[in-house]
Motif scaffolding. Structure first.
Motif, mmCIF file in Angstrom:
data_model
loop_
_atom_site.group_PDB
_atom_site.id
_atom_site.type_symbol
_atom_site.label_atom_id
_atom_site.label_comp_id
_atom_site.label_asym_id
_atom_site.label_seq_id
_atom_site.Cartn_x
_atom_site.Cartn_y
_atom_site.Cartn_z
ATOM 1 N N PRO A 12 11.855 37.252 -4.297
ATOM 2 C CA PRO A 12 11.852 36.590 -2.905
ATOM 3 C C PRO A 12 13.048 37.148 -2.058
ATOM 4 O O PRO A 12 12.933 37.438 -0.846
ATOM 5 N N HIS A 13 14.272 37.889 -2.844
ATOM 6 C CA HIS A 13 15.153 38.659 -2.219
ATOM 7 C C HIS A 13 14.781 39.903 -1.614
ATOM 8 O O HIS A 13 15.366 40.625 -0.867
ATOM 9 N N LYS A 14 13.356 40.398 -1.883
ATOM 10 C CA LYS A 14 13.028 41.793 -1.289
ATOM 11 C C LYS A 14 12.157 41.539 -0.064
ATOM 12 O O LYS A 14 12.500 41.657 1.011
ATOM 13 N N TRP A 15 11.121 40.975 -0.427
ATOM 14 C CA TRP A 15 10.157 40.780 0.842
ATOM 15 C C TRP A 15 9.675 39.230 1.127
ATOM 16 O O TRP A 15 8.577 39.348 1.800
ATOM 17 N N ALA A 74 5.919 52.917 -13.595
ATOM 18 C CA ALA A 74 6.482 51.633 -13.700
ATOM 19 C C ALA A 74 7.988 51.598 -13.458
ATOM 20 O O ALA A 74 8.583 52.732 -13.589
ATOM 21 N N HIS A 75 8.627 50.583 -12.826
ATOM 22 C CA HIS A 75 9.947 50.491 -12.421
ATOM 23 C C HIS A 75 10.785 50.825 -13.705
ATOM 24 O O HIS A 75 10.597 50.674 -14.623
ATOM 25 N N SER A 76 12.025 51.424 -13.448
ATOM 26 C CA SER A 76 12.784 51.986 -14.201
ATOM 27 C C SER A 76 13.395 50.812 -15.079
ATOM 28 O O SER A 76 13.730 51.156 -16.225
ATOM 29 N N SER A 77 13.492 49.537 -14.681
ATOM 30 C CA SER A 77 13.920 48.370 -15.319
ATOM 31 C C SER A 77 12.907 48.247 -16.496
ATOM 32 O O SER A 77 13.458 47.785 -17.565
ATOM 33 N N VAL A 78 11.480 48.563 -16.386
ATOM 34 C CA VAL A 78 10.816 48.331 -17.628
ATOM 35 C C VAL A 78 11.290 49.202 -18.792
ATOM 36 O O VAL A 78 11.206 48.685 -20.054
ATOM 37 N N PRO A 80 18.187 36.018 -11.665
ATOM 38 C CA PRO A 80 18.486 36.831 -10.566
ATOM 39 C C PRO A 80 17.666 38.085 -10.038
ATOM 40 O O PRO A 80 18.085 38.387 -9.023
ATOM 41 N N GLY A 81 16.911 38.690 -10.722
ATOM 42 C CA GLY A 81 16.348 39.903 -10.511
ATOM 43 C C GLY A 81 15.190 40.019 -11.192
ATOM 44 O O GLY A 81 14.991 39.679 -12.321
ATOM 45 N N ALA A 82 14.255 41.063 -10.832
ATOM 46 C CA ALA A 82 13.175 41.382 -11.573
ATOM 47 C C ALA A 82 13.460 41.981 -13.003
ATOM 48 O O ALA A 82 12.578 42.158 -13.876
ATOM 49 N N THR A 83 14.625 42.739 -13.201
ATOM 50 C CA THR A 83 14.922 43.347 -14.352
ATOM 51 C C THR A 83 15.198 42.245 -15.222
ATOM 52 O O THR A 83 14.534 42.298 -16.536
ATOM 53 N N GLN A 84 15.780 41.135 -15.092
ATOM 54 C CA GLN A 84 15.811 39.933 -15.786
ATOM 55 C C GLN A 84 14.551 39.232 -16.129
ATOM 56 O O GLN A 84 14.386 38.898 -17.239
ATOM 57 N N GLY A 85 13.580 39.231 -15.021
ATOM 58 C CA GLY A 85 12.176 38.571 -15.148
ATOM 59 C C GLY A 85 11.458 39.567 -15.959
ATOM 60 O O GLY A 85 10.802 38.979 -16.895
ATOM 61 N N ASN A 86 11.487 40.920 -16.164
ATOM 62 C CA ASN A 86 10.759 41.619 -16.894
ATOM 63 C C ASN A 86 11.155 41.360 -18.151
ATOM 64 O O ASN A 86 10.412 41.339 -19.158
ATOM 65 N N LEU A 87 12.540 41.373 -18.441
ATOM 66 C CA LEU A 87 13.196 41.125 -19.796
ATOM 67 C C LEU A 87 12.675 39.881 -20.594
ATOM 68 O O LEU A 87 11.997 39.906 -21.595
ATOM 69 N N VAL A 114 2.625 41.571 -14.872
ATOM 70 C CA VAL A 114 2.443 41.949 -13.672
ATOM 71 C C VAL A 114 3.754 42.149 -13.112
ATOM 72 O O VAL A 114 4.371 40.950 -12.584
ATOM 73 N N ASP A 115 4.384 43.380 -12.892
ATOM 74 C CA ASP A 115 5.824 43.496 -12.045
ATOM 75 C C ASP A 115 5.449 43.708 -10.541
ATOM 76 O O ASP A 115 5.045 44.862 -10.110
ATOM 77 N N GLY A 116 5.581 42.487 -9.789
ATOM 78 C CA GLY A 116 5.506 42.410 -8.396
ATOM 79 C C GLY A 116 6.491 42.400 -7.633
ATOM 80 O O GLY A 116 6.668 41.729 -6.611
ATOM 81 N N ALA A 117 7.854 42.792 -8.195
ATOM 82 C CA ALA A 117 9.038 42.325 -7.502
ATOM 83 C C ALA A 117 9.104 42.840 -6.216
ATOM 84 O O ALA A 117 9.521 42.005 -5.370
ATOM 85 N N TYR A 118 8.596 44.344 -5.615
ATOM 86 C CA TYR A 118 8.401 44.229 -4.209
ATOM 87 C C TYR A 118 7.308 43.779 -3.689
ATOM 88 O O TYR A 118 7.329 43.050 -2.949
ATOM 89 N N GLY A 119 6.208 44.294 -4.445
ATOM 90 C CA GLY A 119 4.722 44.405 -3.710
ATOM 91 C C GLY A 119 4.271 42.790 -3.738
ATOM 92 O O GLY A 119 3.389 42.741 -2.816
ATOM 93 N N ALA A 124 2.429 45.648 -9.279
ATOM 94 C CA ALA A 124 1.712 45.304 -8.184
ATOM 95 C C ALA A 124 2.752 45.686 -6.989
ATOM 96 O O ALA A 124 3.349 45.129 -6.436
ATOM 97 N N GLY A 125 2.451 46.863 -6.618
ATOM 98 C CA GLY A 125 3.470 47.576 -5.772
ATOM 99 C C GLY A 125 4.473 48.372 -6.258
ATOM 100 O O GLY A 125 5.473 47.880 -6.717
ATOM 101 N N THR A 126 4.383 49.478 -6.644
ATOM 102 C CA THR A 126 5.102 50.525 -7.371
ATOM 103 C C THR A 126 6.382 50.727 -6.269
ATOM 104 O O THR A 126 6.045 50.658 -5.129
HETATM 105 C C1 LIG Z 1 13.187 46.295 -7.426
HETATM 106 C C2 LIG Z 1 12.465 46.381 -8.493
HETATM 107 C C3 LIG Z 1 12.524 45.824 -9.755
HETATM 108 C C4 LIG Z 1 14.031 45.463 -10.215
HETATM 109 O O1 LIG Z 1 14.254 44.340 -9.481
HETATM 110 P P1 LIG Z 1 15.844 43.833 -9.449
HETATM 111 O O2 LIG Z 1 15.687 42.383 -8.877
HETATM 112 O O3 LIG Z 1 16.487 44.912 -8.701
HETATM 113 O O4 LIG Z 1 16.218 43.546 -10.866
HETATM 114 C C5 LIG Z 1 11.643 45.899 -10.706
HETATM 115 N N1 LIG Z 1 10.396 46.349 -10.405
HETATM 116 C C6 LIG Z 1 10.022 46.598 -9.289
HETATM 117 C C7 LIG Z 1 8.623 47.239 -9.081
HETATM 118 C C8 LIG Z 1 11.007 46.855 -8.137
HETATM 119 O O5 LIG Z 1 10.458 47.203 -6.967
#
Ligand SMILES: *Cc1c(COP(=O)(O)O)cnc(C)c1O
Length: 455
Positions: free
Chosen positions: A290-293, A180-184, A143-150, A259-264, A232-234
């Motif tokens: 992909p739901h970001k950019w 690093a993103h708060s999710s980390v 669903p999202g990068a939080t889950q992906g990072n986990l 590498v957390d490239g959720a946005y970048g 990869a894109g704070t």
């Molecule tokens: C948005 C973001 C996340 C979290 O992603 P979700 O899809 O909201 O869970 C993690 N890391 C970075 C760098 C983000 O920009």
């Protein structure tokens, strides 16, 4: 009500068609920029009771959705929504999301969702190729990068624990910067590992030198550090860490590089930005939303592993009712913390297949070019200070003399009028305006008009 009797559930076909018509028109016209959140007490009064013993019927439930629910949600896809990280799904991706829903596909295991999983894997392979990874790489959509990072950190720790039997470290740790993103940090807490904080450089980046200095300066020499998380894109500033230097240190010390490239990570598709990502080809895992950019609807994160078999070892669920699952097949359920899953990568796949990778690259390049032109426009305005030239599509700038409250008041007024959405942040402890662009339909002149209201 014209009810067709087809099975157990009565069907109001006319009203159901209205729902589909509405979806089609929402896709064509976009959302209303004046829509915004309201207090629950107001919503309760306006929506009334909806859950009743007899049901209120399709037409009435839909009326309340259109009249009350939708106006109390923010339109994330407006070209002047520049707050947090907005979204800009393509028409093909949005329409196809309806088709995915209608297909009732279980995409957790190959046996149930083979075709869908195969198509998703083609989209993942495109991303892996952009990162310069071998074709043996693979992953799944979550669903999202939080889950992906986990999922990635669970795989990384499992791998470290398998390789290092004795002596076990007192505590497992990850290395990351404060940027690093708060999710980390949330994921680290969830899996009970500590964070070794690496000080970032003057641009807010993690570098190989800083990583090695932190590991060496640590009282126990970095013992128990099983993973380094690079951005990869704070999210706050849109800067890319020094991935090549980090990869060097990670390889030398036997540490998993995530590498957390959720946005970048989307900017991998843009030739002008690709050099920023040098070193990503050596990472062990990578996420991009992909739901970001990348122009897909919510909720869609691509999770990739260089060696998927390491993730499978960590994530496979064992149970008597799962014994018939063929583990030789590609089962997304074996690659993250999930079992049942929607084929949430399919709208992204369909969009990519529809428009082609060149148009995707052009869309990301357009956003980057628009961002650079807005940076120039900020530079030209004597009443504004650009904090830094943008790496990607986040712009930080200040209105000298304005406090955080001034910034918040300005942004609230724009939002109420439905002009634009932009939310201030802090950069080096100072109130700073932040714009984040992901939409190729955002026009420089429209943003300039917004900037001029700060004069
Ligand atoms: C948005 C973001 C996340 C979290 O992603 P979700 O899809 O909201 O869970 C993690 N890391 C970075 C760098 C983000 O920009």
């Amino acid at each position: 009500m014209s009810t067709t009797d087809q099975g157990f559930w009565p069907r109001d076909d006319a009203a159901l068609r209205d729902v589909i018509e509405w979806a089609w028109s929402r896709i064509q016209t976009g959302g209303d920029s004046r829509h915004r959140a309201r207090p629950a007490s107001e919503l309760e009064a306006d929506i009334g009771t909806t859950i009743t013993p007899e049901g209120i019927g399709t037409a009435e439930a839909f009326r309340r959705f259109v009249d009350v629910v939708v106006p109390a949600t923010r339109a994330q896809d407006r070209p002047l929504n520049l707050a947090y990280v907005p979204s800009a799904p393509t028409p093909a991706a949005l329409v196809f999301d309806l088709a995915v829903s209608a297909s009732a596909i279980f995409a957790g295991i190959w046996e149930a969702g083979a075709g869908a999983i195969h198509a998703e894997n083609q989209a993942l392979a495109w991303l892996a190729g952009l990162a310069g990874w071998p074709s043996s790489a693979g992953g799944c959509f979550v669903p999202g990068a939080t889950q992906g990072n986990l999922a990635a950190l669970v795989a990384a720790r499992h791998d470290a624990a398998t390789r290092r039997v004795e002596p076990r470290p007192d505590r497992w740790r990850i290395a990351a910067t404060a940027e690093a993103h708060s999710s980390v940090r949330a994921v680290a807490r969830a899996i009970d590992v500590d964070v070794l904080t690496v000080p970032s450089d003057d641009r807010g980046r993690l570098t190989g030198d800083r990583l090695i200095a932190t590991l060496d300066g640590d009282p126990i020499g970095g013992d128990g550090v099983f993973c380094v998380v690079a951005s990869a894109g704070t999210t706050n500033a849109g800067v890319v860490d020094e991935l090549a230097g980090i990869a060097e240190v990670a390889a030398e010390r036997g540490i998993w590089m995530h590498v957390d490239g959720a946005y970048g990570g989307a900017a991998l598709a843009a030739p002008s930005a690709r050099p920023l990502f040098a070193g990503i080809e050596r990472a062990d895992s990578f996420v991009v939303d992909p739901h970001k950019w990348l122009f897909a609807p919510y909720d869609c994160c691509a999770l990739l592993y260089r060696r998927p078999e390491l993730a499978t070892r960590a994530h496979t669920q064992e149970a008597s009712y799962l014994e018939s699952v063929d583990r030789e097949r590609w089962n997304p359920a074996d690659l993250a913390v999930h079992l049942t899953r929607r084929a949430r990568g399919l709208p992204f796949w369909f969009s990519l297949a529809t428009y082609g990778t060149e148009r995707y690259a052009a869309a990301v390049e357009t956003v980057l070019a628009t961002t650079r032109q807005i940076a120039d426009a900020i530079d030209r305005r004597p009443f504004l200070d650009l904090v830094e030239r943008p790496d990607l599509s986040v712009l930080l700038f200040r209105r000298p003399g304005w406090s955080m409250d001034d910034h918040l008041g300005w942004s609230d007024r724009l939002a109420r009028e439905g002009v634009a959405l932009c939310i201030p942040t802090r950069w080096r402890d100072e109130a700073t305006m932040r714009l984040c662009l992901v939409n190729p339909d955002t026009r420089v002149a429209d943003v300039e008009a917004v900037l001029d209201t700060m004069a």
